[in-house]
Design a protein around this motif. Sequence first.
Motif, PDB file in Angstrom:
ATOM      1  N   GLU A  46      48.009  43.797  54.086  1.00  0.00           N
ATOM      2  CA  GLU A  46      48.658  42.757  54.100  1.00  0.00           C
ATOM      3  C   GLU A  46      48.072  41.359  53.292  1.00  0.00           C
ATOM      4  N   LYS A  47      46.728  41.809  52.882  1.00  0.00           N
ATOM      5  CA  LYS A  47      45.881  40.568  52.345  1.00  0.00           C
ATOM      6  C   LYS A  47      46.408  40.303  51.033  1.00  0.00           C
ATOM      7  N   PRO A  48      46.851  39.006  50.526  1.00  0.00           N
ATOM      8  CA  PRO A  48      47.267  38.843  49.265  1.00  0.00           C
ATOM      9  C   PRO A  48      45.922  38.505  48.074  1.00  0.00           C
ATOM     10  N   SER A  49      46.412  38.819  47.020  1.00  0.00           N
ATOM     11  CA  SER A  49      45.267  38.683  45.889  1.00  0.00           C
ATOM     12  C   SER A  49      44.738  37.395  45.813  1.00  0.00           C
ATOM     13  N   THR A  50      43.591  37.188  45.763  1.00  0.00           N
ATOM     14  CA  THR A  50      42.911  35.911  45.771  1.00  0.00           C
ATOM     15  C   THR A  50      42.086  35.645  44.247  1.00  0.00           C
ATOM     16  N   ALA A  51      41.830  36.710  43.687  1.00  0.00           N
ATOM     17  CA  ALA A  51      41.003  36.532  42.488  1.00  0.00           C
ATOM     18  C   ALA A  51      41.191  37.632  41.461  1.00  0.00           C
ATOM     19  N   VAL A  52      40.851  37.405  40.307  1.00  0.00           N
ATOM     20  CA  VAL A  52      40.713  38.699  39.325  1.00  0.00           C
ATOM     21  C   VAL A  52      39.475  39.094  38.978  1.00  0.00           C
ATOM     22  N   HIS A  53      39.379  40.118  39.241  1.00  0.00           N
ATOM     23  CA  HIS A  53      37.799  40.917  38.768  1.00  0.00           C
ATOM     24  C   HIS A  53      37.825  41.281  37.417  1.00  0.00           C
ATOM     25  N   ASP A  54      38.946  41.862  37.027  1.00  0.00           N
ATOM     26  CA  ASP A  54      38.937  42.380  35.871  1.00  0.00           C
ATOM     27  C   ASP A  54      40.635  42.419  35.499  1.00  0.00           C
ATOM     28  N   ASP A  55      41.048  42.505  34.413  1.00  0.00           N
ATOM     29  CA  ASP A  55      42.557  42.384  34.002  1.00  0.00           C
ATOM     30  C   ASP A  55      42.891  43.723  34.046  1.00  0.00           C
ATOM     31  N   LEU A  56      44.281  43.965  34.472  1.00  0.00           N
ATOM     32  CA  LEU A  56      44.951  45.342  34.404  1.00  0.00           C
ATOM     33  C   LEU A  56      45.551  45.161  33.002  1.00  0.00           C
ATOM     34  N   THR A  57      45.605  46.480  32.696  1.00  0.00           N
ATOM     35  CA  THR A  57      46.275  46.663  31.182  1.00  0.00           C
ATOM     36  C   THR A  57      47.194  47.737  31.147  1.00  0.00           C
ATOM     37  N   THR A  67      40.296  41.677  47.936  1.00  0.00           N
ATOM     38  CA  THR A  67      41.316  40.741  47.674  1.00  0.00           C
ATOM     39  C   THR A  67      41.122  40.529  46.046  1.00  0.00           C
ATOM     40  N   GLU A  68      40.482  41.202  45.516  1.00  0.00           N
ATOM     41  CA  GLU A  68      40.224  40.918  44.051  1.00  0.00           C
ATOM     42  C   GLU A  68      41.045  41.987  42.968  1.00  0.00           C
TER      43      GLU A  68
END
Length: 426
Positions: free
Chosen positions: A26-37, A195-196
């Motif tokens: 249930e932890k929301p995302s807080t950052a982007v480590h690397d972009d999804l494609t 959370t990344e």
Amino acid sequence: MRLKIGAARELITPALGGLFAGYGSEKPSTAVHDDLTATAIIFECGGTRAMLISATVCLIGSELSERVRRECGAAAGVPVPNVILASTHTHSGPVMSGDKAGDYCEAIFAPRCAAAAAAASKNLIPVTMGVAATKSLVGINRRQLLPDDKVILGQNPWGTYDPEMTVISFRDESGATVANIIHCSAHCTAAGINTEVTRDWAGVMIDRLEQESGAITAFFNGALGDVAPRMANGGSTGDIQHAMEVGGLAGIDAVRAYKDIRAWRDEAMSIATGEIRIPYEPIMPLDEARTALAEYRAMPDERFVISGRRRLERIIELHESGAAGDADFTHPQVIVNIGPVAFVPIPFEPFSEISLRLRAYSPIGHTLAIGCANGSNSYLPTQDQLCRGGYEVERFMWGAPRQLPANTDAHIVNQNLAILNNIKQL
């Protein structure tokens, strides 16, 4: 009759604040480590087109998969049956179904997959193809057997896994590499409950081969159902650092295979289609389902308990509506064969032995089973593992109102082999 390909990529990174598909966190995302494609590769030969799309998300449900394949096919001029849409199965990607999915699929996933498909269709060029395979230790069997015979998610050094990594590469008429495909097998769970947003270890591997070859690279995960990333902590999950470590080793393997390619040839493409049909077991009797549901409602709200309740409720609904559900599990199958390579989509998370058996008996040298492709129907264990239980077996047994038979793996292997043997005769 030259083989032509086109490749393109779109970012499918979700907005921050959403939930991840993996682990039930249930932890929301807080950052982007690397972009999804979403990476689309279109093949054309003799007027026939096929397309492979690799999306770096966890799972693409069967209804969503069918819709996105239809939209991508229309955008690229590819017949829908000839479209293979697969997820790489990163557990650090967005929820794709249910109330918690938000508008991600509508606003980002579906339109950007279609955009990648359309762009790939506009840059088709003649190519030659090369292929090489290498042994990789990126994966390890994850069904750890404890002294009391209980199976947990960990690492099982004597368990089955598929150690083969295959790299397929395409060069234009000048000799420049224009696209690559990597195929190997392991859950993308190395980053653990973080959370990344990240493609997990596979992202590092993809980036490394792209840097080395100068060409867009798509990853297709294989029979990953019982395979963890091979991490130093001895578990099946870790953290971002573990993902980087596993990805670095996988990148070395991918570059080694790429550099091992010795021959680049003109290859022809053929498409074979069919239908996979597996008979369901008889539905649970109504009285038995009601008794079981009463027992489950008295249990604490744990993951398996909740899924068990839902299944029993669905069984009761079917009985009360006068329906018994479908007699068979069916799905249309397409196998794309290019020279010595055959791509075999499987809409489950299949156990690694299934891939090994397909490859051993297939007439095509590099027969690549692609898991989580053209739909998602839970895990697909081999028959010998059902008696041991464990997470994957529980999901297989309780995933739908009608239970698939114990020898579902044999159905999948043998029916796909029948289609593969038809390819050989084309």
